[in-house]
Write a protein that holds these residues in place. Structure first.
Motif, PDB file in Angstrom:
ATOM      1  N   GLY A 162      -4.490   1.010  -1.654  1.00 28.79           N
ATOM      2  CA  GLY A 162      -4.087  -0.345  -2.293  1.00 28.79           C
ATOM      3  C   GLY A 162      -4.131  -1.565  -1.474  1.00 28.79           C
ATOM      4  O   GLY A 162      -3.649  -2.800  -1.858  1.00 28.79           O
ATOM      5  N   HIS A 163      -5.090  -1.648  -0.383  1.00 30.35           N
ATOM      6  CA  HIS A 163      -5.056  -2.891   0.627  1.00 30.35           C
ATOM      7  C   HIS A 163      -6.412  -2.554   1.485  1.00 30.35           C
ATOM      8  O   HIS A 163      -6.565  -1.752   2.362  1.00 30.35           O
ATOM      9  N   PRO A 164      -7.565  -3.171   0.914  1.00 30.01           N
ATOM     10  CA  PRO A 164      -8.876  -3.128   1.581  1.00 30.01           C
ATOM     11  C   PRO A 164      -9.070  -3.489   2.897  1.00 30.01           C
ATOM     12  O   PRO A 164     -10.200  -3.000   3.691  1.00 30.01           O
ATOM     13  N   ASP A 165      -8.110  -4.391   3.245  1.00 27.55           N
ATOM     14  CA  ASP A 165      -8.103  -4.985   4.664  1.00 27.55           C
ATOM     15  C   ASP A 165      -7.617  -4.076   5.950  1.00 27.55           C
ATOM     16  O   ASP A 165      -7.483  -4.503   6.921  1.00 27.55           O
ATOM     17  N   PRO A 225       0.811  -1.412   0.117  1.00 27.64           N
ATOM     18  CA  PRO A 225      -0.016   0.033   0.089  1.00 27.64           C
ATOM     19  C   PRO A 225       0.956   1.341   0.058  1.00 27.64           C
ATOM     20  O   PRO A 225       1.988   1.470   0.512  1.00 27.64           O
ATOM     21  N   ILE A 226       0.245   2.243  -0.562  1.00 27.33           N
ATOM     22  CA  ILE A 226       0.862   3.674  -0.597  1.00 27.33           C
ATOM     23  C   ILE A 226      -0.082   4.700  -0.451  1.00 27.33           C
ATOM     24  O   ILE A 226      -1.416   4.578  -0.920  1.00 27.33           O
ATOM     25  N   TYR A 227       0.364   5.856  -0.059  1.00 29.82           N
ATOM     26  CA  TYR A 227      -0.187   7.178  -0.217  1.00 29.82           C
ATOM     27  C   TYR A 227      -0.963   7.257  -1.494  1.00 29.82           C
ATOM     28  O   TYR A 227      -0.532   7.020  -2.360  1.00 29.82           O
ATOM     29  N   VAL A 246       2.183  -0.286 -12.369  1.00 27.05           N
ATOM     30  CA  VAL A 246       2.203  -1.746 -11.857  1.00 27.05           C
ATOM     31  C   VAL A 246       2.437  -1.609 -10.407  1.00 27.05           C
ATOM     32  O   VAL A 246       3.345  -1.087  -9.947  1.00 27.05           O
ATOM     33  N   ALA A 247       1.406  -2.102  -9.670  1.00 29.41           N
ATOM     34  CA  ALA A 247       1.415  -2.153  -8.313  1.00 29.41           C
ATOM     35  C   ALA A 247       1.991  -3.250  -7.762  1.00 29.41           C
ATOM     36  O   ALA A 247       1.694  -4.553  -8.036  1.00 29.41           O
ATOM     37  N   VAL A 248       3.003  -3.581  -7.113  1.00 31.29           N
ATOM     38  CA  VAL A 248       3.660  -4.649  -6.426  1.00 31.29           C
ATOM     39  C   VAL A 248       3.394  -4.587  -4.934  1.00 31.29           C
ATOM     40  O   VAL A 248       3.992  -3.407  -4.310  1.00 31.29           O
ATOM     41  N   PRO A 249       2.760  -5.535  -4.203  1.00 32.67           N
ATOM     42  CA  PRO A 249       2.599  -5.374  -2.915  1.00 32.67           C
ATOM     43  C   PRO A 249       3.707  -5.465  -2.220  1.00 32.67           C
ATOM     44  O   PRO A 249       4.553  -6.216  -2.533  1.00 32.67           O
TER      45      PRO A 249
END
Ligand SMILES: Cc1ncc(COP(=O)(O)O)c(C=O)c1O
Length: 375
Positions: A345-348, A114-116, A131-134
């Motif tokens: 980027g992280h709904p949990d 996740p990021i701002y 490209v989003a990389v966790p």
């Protein structure tokens, strides 16, 4: 303590974004990243003094501001930055977007998440695919996953954009992580944008911020580093930021993206940041002591849901097990305005801004304790 970080300041009537969202509702706001603490008096009095002059016209960047930034970088990091490396901007986020515009339209950016959330708006804003990389979470520590990042290399990725210290996880990347990132950047012939706006908010006393362009000078020519005093001194309403771009060719490309689209900061913005960069008082150490205490109060409620906040005043709290249909709605129904993790980027997860006076934080934590029980 000389500064009263526990004074409750009524922000109603100031159009504060933080409050407006929940106007008329009994919801305590712990979302957007500004602090409910007073700006230090040495900045306020300089602004008042400037306002004694009745004209606020177009204003050139003061040379003294550049000197203040150079002095601040030398004092904190031992980094001697020549004047021509510095590009002044009205904010870090415009600088981030300008940097991505340096790429050709088909070229891609890699963003560890996740990021701002403005990092995740870059594709929509610039048209450059993203490209989003966790990040990986190992033993409670978030870190860049270089195996996954290597797998994401598709020949079109030309830039990596990071935040260090990291928002929202609160990581302060270690030197070995910065070196590994630098190796990755070199190996794949990439550019790096490093947003270091939270660099003075290091809470762990055994951790240190290291500007990557200085810590690993071999990659300095590939970097755009973004700094601002606005986060630390709680003056984000007076936007002013600096991009440090050591390579002349890259700097020319960066400047060319500005056109007439991005204005310069205004005179009050320049002034507030100059005073902040020149500050060597005990204000920041006192702020950090308060934030450390607040972190502890929050940890007592959030427990193992919360990963260690090494830096920033933002906590990243796991709520996936609560199986919420609507995260915002759930916390709002408990009287809490938090940042839902999905746009990061992280709904949990939810992000909790704990830069609040103790009475406000404690009221919020009582509500949080209820909200974190399974619904
Ligand atoms: C990592 C990060 N970068 C940038 C910003 C905002 O910077 P600016 O207001 O200068 O655009 C924030 C604000 O929360 C942030 O957390």
């Amino acid at each position: 303590m000389r500064y009263d970080f526990d004074a409750v300041i009524d922000r109603r009537g100031t159009n504060a974004t933080k409050l407006q969202k929940y106007e008329g509702r009994d919801i305590l706001p712990f979302w957007i990243a500004d602090m409910d603490f007073a700006v230090p008096e040495f900045i306020l009095s300089a602004l008042r003094q400037r306002l004694d002059h009745p004209i606020i016209g177009y204003t050139k960047k003061p040379q003294s501001l550049t000197h203040a930034l150079q002095g601040w970088l030398a004092h904190h990091y031992g980094w001697q930055v020549p004047e021509d490396w510095i590009v002044w901007l009205p904010g870090v986020v415009p600088g981030l977007n300008m940097a991505v515009h340096m790429l050709a339209e088909h070229q891609q950016i890699l963003v560890p998440t996740p990021i701002y959330y403005p990092f995740l708006d870059l594709q929509a804003n610039t048209g450059r695919p993203q490209v989003a990389v966790p990040l990986q979470l190992v033993d409670g520590v978030w870190s860049m996953d270089f195996d996954a990042m290597t797998q994401a290399m598709n020949g079109e990725v030309k830039m990596v954009c990071i935040a260090n210290p990291q928002n929202p996880t609160g990581r302060c990347y270690r030197l070995n992580e910065l070196q590994a990132l630098a190796d990755f950047i070199e190996r794949h012939d990439l550019l790096l944008v490093s947003d270091e706006i939270h660099c003075q908010l290091i809470l762990d006393q055994d951790k240190h911020h290291r500007p990557i362009a200085h810590a690993v000078p071999e990659i300095a020519h590939r970097t755009v580093s973004l700094f601002a005093a606005t986060k630390t001194y709680n003056i984000p309403g007076l936007g002013c930021a600096a991009a440090i771009v050591p390579d002349p060719g890259l700097r020319a490309r960066f400047l060319a993206t500005r056109g007439d689209l991005v204005p310069g900061p205004g005179p009050l913005n320049y002034l507030a940041s100059e005073i902040a960069f020149n500050d060597r008082s005990d204000w920041v150490p006192s702020l950090l002591a308060t934030l450390r205490r607040n972190r502890q109060l929050l940890e007592a409620v959030a427990g193992s849901r919360m990963t260690a906040v090494e830096a920033t005043y933002l906590a990243w709290i796991y709520v996936g097990d609560l199986q919420l249909n609507d995260v915002d709605d759930h916390f709002e129904s408990h009287g809490l305005g938090l940042s839902c993790g999905a746009p990061f980027g992280h709904p949990d997860y939810v992000r909790f801004n704990f830069a609040a006076p103790k009475p406000v934080l404690e009221a919020g934590l009582r509500r949080l304790a209820g909200a974190l029980k399974s619904p």
